[in-house]
Design a protein around this motif. Structure first.
Motif, PDB file in Angstrom:
ATOM      1  N   ARG A   3       9.967  -5.427  -7.885  1.00 54.50           N
ATOM      2  CA  ARG A   3       9.338  -4.125  -7.701  1.00 54.50           C
ATOM      3  C   ARG A   3       7.821  -4.250  -7.635  1.00 54.50           C
ATOM      4  NH1 ARG A   3      11.163   0.346 -11.890  1.00 54.50           N
ATOM      5  NH2 ARG A   3      13.135  -0.200 -10.838  1.00 54.50           N
ATOM      6  N   ALA A   4       7.254  -5.109  -8.493  1.00 50.30           N
ATOM      7  CA  ALA A   4       5.806  -5.297  -8.483  1.00 50.30           C
ATOM      8  C   ALA A   4       5.338  -5.888  -7.157  1.00 50.30           C
ATOM      9  CB  ALA A   4       5.384  -6.198  -9.645  1.00 50.30           C
ATOM     10  N   LEU A   5       6.094  -6.866  -6.622  1.00 49.01           N
ATOM     11  CA  LEU A   5       5.733  -7.456  -5.328  1.00 49.01           C
ATOM     12  C   LEU A   5       5.839  -6.421  -4.209  1.00 49.01           C
ATOM     13  CD1 LEU A   5       7.456 -10.953  -5.635  1.00 49.01           C
ATOM     14  CD2 LEU A   5       5.015 -10.421  -5.805  1.00 49.01           C
ATOM     15  N   GLY A   6       6.841  -5.542  -4.306  1.00 48.38           N
ATOM     16  CA  GLY A   6       6.971  -4.494  -3.284  1.00 48.38           C
ATOM     17  C   GLY A   6       5.788  -3.545  -3.295  1.00 48.38           C
ATOM     18  N   LEU A   7       5.343  -3.143  -4.502  1.00 48.53           N
ATOM     19  CA  LEU A   7       4.183  -2.258  -4.595  1.00 48.53           C
ATOM     20  C   LEU A   7       2.926  -2.927  -4.059  1.00 48.53           C
ATOM     21  CD1 LEU A   7       4.779  -0.692  -8.144  1.00 48.53           C
ATOM     22  CD2 LEU A   7       5.109   0.398  -5.912  1.00 48.53           C
ATOM     23  N   ILE A   8       2.765  -4.210  -4.350  1.00 53.63           N
ATOM     24  CA  ILE A   8       1.599  -4.934  -3.838  1.00 53.63           C
ATOM     25  C   ILE A   8       1.633  -5.002  -2.315  1.00 53.63           C
ATOM     26  CG2 ILE A   8       0.473  -7.182  -3.775  1.00 53.63           C
ATOM     27  CD1 ILE A   8       1.354  -7.579  -6.679  1.00 53.63           C
ATOM     28  N   ALA A   9       2.826  -5.201  -1.750  1.00 55.53           N
ATOM     29  CA  ALA A   9       2.947  -5.283  -0.289  1.00 55.53           C
ATOM     30  C   ALA A   9       2.620  -3.936   0.354  1.00 55.53           C
ATOM     31  CB  ALA A   9       4.367  -5.721   0.078  1.00 55.53           C
ATOM     32  N   VAL A  10       3.099  -2.830  -0.273  1.00 52.33           N
ATOM     33  CA  VAL A  10       2.799  -1.508   0.277  1.00 52.33           C
ATOM     34  C   VAL A  10       1.302  -1.226   0.222  1.00 52.33           C
ATOM     35  CG1 VAL A  10       3.129   0.963  -0.084  1.00 52.33           C
ATOM     36  CG2 VAL A  10       5.076  -0.588  -0.214  1.00 52.33           C
ATOM     37  N   ALA A  11       0.672  -1.576  -0.895  1.00 55.13           N
ATOM     38  CA  ALA A  11      -0.766  -1.353  -1.023  1.00 55.13           C
ATOM     39  C   ALA A  11      -1.546  -2.176  -0.002  1.00 55.13           C
ATOM     40  CB  ALA A  11      -1.218  -1.703  -2.445  1.00 55.13           C
ATOM     41  N   ALA A  12      -1.118  -3.403   0.220  1.00 56.22           N
ATOM     42  CA  ALA A  12      -1.788  -4.250   1.208  1.00 56.22           C
ATOM     43  C   ALA A  12      -1.623  -3.694   2.620  1.00 56.22           C
ATOM     44  CB  ALA A  12      -1.236  -5.674   1.125  1.00 56.22           C
ATOM     45  N   ALA A  13      -0.436  -3.143   2.893  1.00 57.12           N
ATOM     46  CA  ALA A  13      -0.217  -2.571   4.219  1.00 57.12           C
ATOM     47  C   ALA A  13      -1.078  -1.329   4.443  1.00 57.12           C
ATOM     48  CB  ALA A  13       1.263  -2.214   4.376  1.00 57.12           C
ATOM     49  N   VAL A  14      -1.193  -0.491   3.420  1.00 62.29           N
ATOM     50  CA  VAL A  14      -2.033   0.696   3.556  1.00 62.29           C
ATOM     51  C   VAL A  14      -3.489   0.306   3.749  1.00 62.29           C
ATOM     52  CG1 VAL A  14      -2.882   2.734   2.333  1.00 62.29           C
ATOM     53  CG2 VAL A  14      -0.447   2.162   2.273  1.00 62.29           C
ATOM     54  N   LEU A  15      -3.951  -0.674   2.965  1.00 59.53           N
ATOM     55  CA  LEU A  15      -5.334  -1.115   3.094  1.00 59.53           C
ATOM     56  C   LEU A  15      -5.593  -1.715   4.478  1.00 59.53           C
ATOM     57  CD1 LEU A  15      -8.082  -1.594   1.765  1.00 59.53           C
ATOM     58  CD2 LEU A  15      -7.206  -3.782   0.895  1.00 59.53           C
ATOM     59  N   ALA A  16      -4.652  -2.488   4.978  1.00 58.95           N
ATOM     60  CA  ALA A  16      -4.810  -3.069   6.315  1.00 58.95           C
ATOM     61  C   ALA A  16      -4.847  -1.984   7.385  1.00 58.95           C
ATOM     62  CB  ALA A  16      -3.669  -4.047   6.593  1.00 58.95           C
ATOM     63  N   GLY A  17      -4.001  -0.941   7.225  1.00 64.07           N
ATOM     64  CA  GLY A  17      -4.015   0.155   8.192  1.00 64.07           C
ATOM     65  C   GLY A  17      -5.344   0.884   8.195  1.00 64.07           C
ATOM     66  N   LEU A  18      -5.931   1.106   6.998  1.00 66.97           N
ATOM     67  CA  LEU A  18      -7.233   1.771   6.930  1.00 66.97           C
ATOM     68  C   LEU A  18      -8.321   0.933   7.580  1.00 66.97           C
ATOM     69  CD1 LEU A  18      -7.119   3.205   3.279  1.00 66.97           C
ATOM     70  CD2 LEU A  18      -6.865   4.458   5.427  1.00 66.97           C
ATOM     71  N   LEU A  19      -8.262  -0.384   7.374  1.00 72.15           N
ATOM     72  CA  LEU A  19      -9.276  -1.254   7.961  1.00 72.15           C
ATOM     73  C   LEU A  19      -9.145  -1.352   9.478  1.00 72.15           C
ATOM     74  CD1 LEU A  19      -9.330  -4.146   5.313  1.00 72.15           C
ATOM     75  CD2 LEU A  19     -11.000  -2.321   5.619  1.00 72.15           C
ATOM     76  N   LEU A  20      -7.929  -1.313   9.975  1.00 73.72           N
ATOM     77  CA  LEU A  20      -7.702  -1.454  11.415  1.00 73.72           C
ATOM     78  C   LEU A  20      -7.743  -0.130  12.164  1.00 73.72           C
ATOM     79  CD1 LEU A  20      -4.805  -4.083  11.383  1.00 73.72           C
ATOM     80  CD2 LEU A  20      -7.222  -4.479  11.910  1.00 73.72           C
ATOM     81  N   SER A  21      -7.794   1.018  11.444  1.00 72.03           N
ATOM     82  CA  SER A  21      -7.736   2.318  12.112  1.00 72.03           C
ATOM     83  C   SER A  21      -8.887   2.537  13.106  1.00 72.03           C
ATOM     84  CB  SER A  21      -7.708   3.437  11.070  1.00 72.03           C
ATOM     85  OG  SER A  21      -8.870   3.376  10.247  1.00 72.03           O
ATOM     86  N   PRO A  22     -10.136   2.132  12.833  1.00 73.77           N
ATOM     87  CA  PRO A  22     -11.185   2.345  13.844  1.00 73.77           C
ATOM     88  C   PRO A  22     -10.893   1.637  15.169  1.00 73.77           C
ATOM     89  CG  PRO A  22     -12.163   1.883  11.711  1.00 73.77           C
ATOM     90  CD  PRO A  22     -10.726   1.590  11.586  1.00 73.77           C
TER      91      PRO A  22
END
Length: 239
Positions: A3-22
């Protein structure tokens, strides 16, 4: 761990989406000819509405916190008063044992002491009901009018007025309650002398089966004593 690894993966995906959005938005604008300046102006037009909605949401959260704080305070006050009522009931059950714990009193009559404690319980009941809204002002005035008609109620308020003023004048409801009590007390005093507090009637003595009345026992004892004295005098005369 999974579960902890899943939460880390979701957080990393959200952060990557924010960085790539521009970059993604720039690619969409160049491929489809979207006028981002115009869209920005339209979005800015809704900025005031968004600020108003955010302010209302913040005000709602603040109001909710205030209500919760008042409820918690009311529960604490009710708990303290309930504990006091239990102490008063214990005192009523055995005045001679518990009353000295409260300190010296100028009430010499035991029955008057009980009336004082009972009047205090009545006044606390009226105050709590008025505070939470179950006892409205007309009902409160009717209760106090009946209480101050008697001598015990007037004596109680004369003794307890100072302590009630010190303990209940800190808020608007408490000050209103004290005003009503003072008005009804003054109205009762102006109406005339109070009704005396009559002592409780003593129950009649129940005769015990087989018991001899006291006067018969006394008469029998006197007759026996007289007969004994006469017999003693007669014997001494014969000697």
């Amino acid at each position: 761990m999974g579960r902890a690894l899943g939460l880390i993966a979701v957080a990393a995906a959200v952060l990557a989406g924010l960085l790539l959005s521009p970059f993604v938005l720039e690619d969409i604008a160049s491929s489809k000819g979207v006028d981002w300046n115009r869209l920005g102006q339209v979005g800015a037009a809704y900025g005031f509405t968004s600020a108003v909605v955010s302010a209302l949401a913040l005000a709602g959260v603040a109001a909710s916190l205030i209500v919760q704080n008042r409820q918690a305070r009311a529960e604490q006050v009710q708990g303290i008063r309930g504990y006091y009522l239990e102490l008063a009931r214990l005192e009523l059950d055995d005045m001679a044992l518990y009353q000295p714990v409260w300190g010296a009193t100028d009430i010499a009559d035991p029955d008057e002491r009980k009336r004082h404690v009972y009047a205090d319980l009545m006044m606390n009941y009226a105050w709590m009901g008025f505070e939470i809204g179950t006892i409205r002002e007309p009902l409160l005035r009717d209760m106090l009018a009946g209480m101050f008609t008697g001598e015990a109620g007037r004596h109680y308020w004369t003794r307890a007025r100072i302590s009630w003023t010190a303990g209940s004048s800190g808020n608007r409801v408490g000050r209103r309650f004290l005003t009503i009590v003072s008005e009804e007390h003054a109205r009762a005093v102006a109406a005339g002398p109070p009704t005396p507090s009559a002592a409780a009637p003593r129950p009649p003595d129940v005769p015990v089966a087989g018991a001899t009345p006291a006067w018969r026992t006394s008469v029998g004892a006197l007759i026996g004593l007289s007969a004994g004295l006469a017999l003693g005098s007669l014997l001494r005369g014969r000697r």
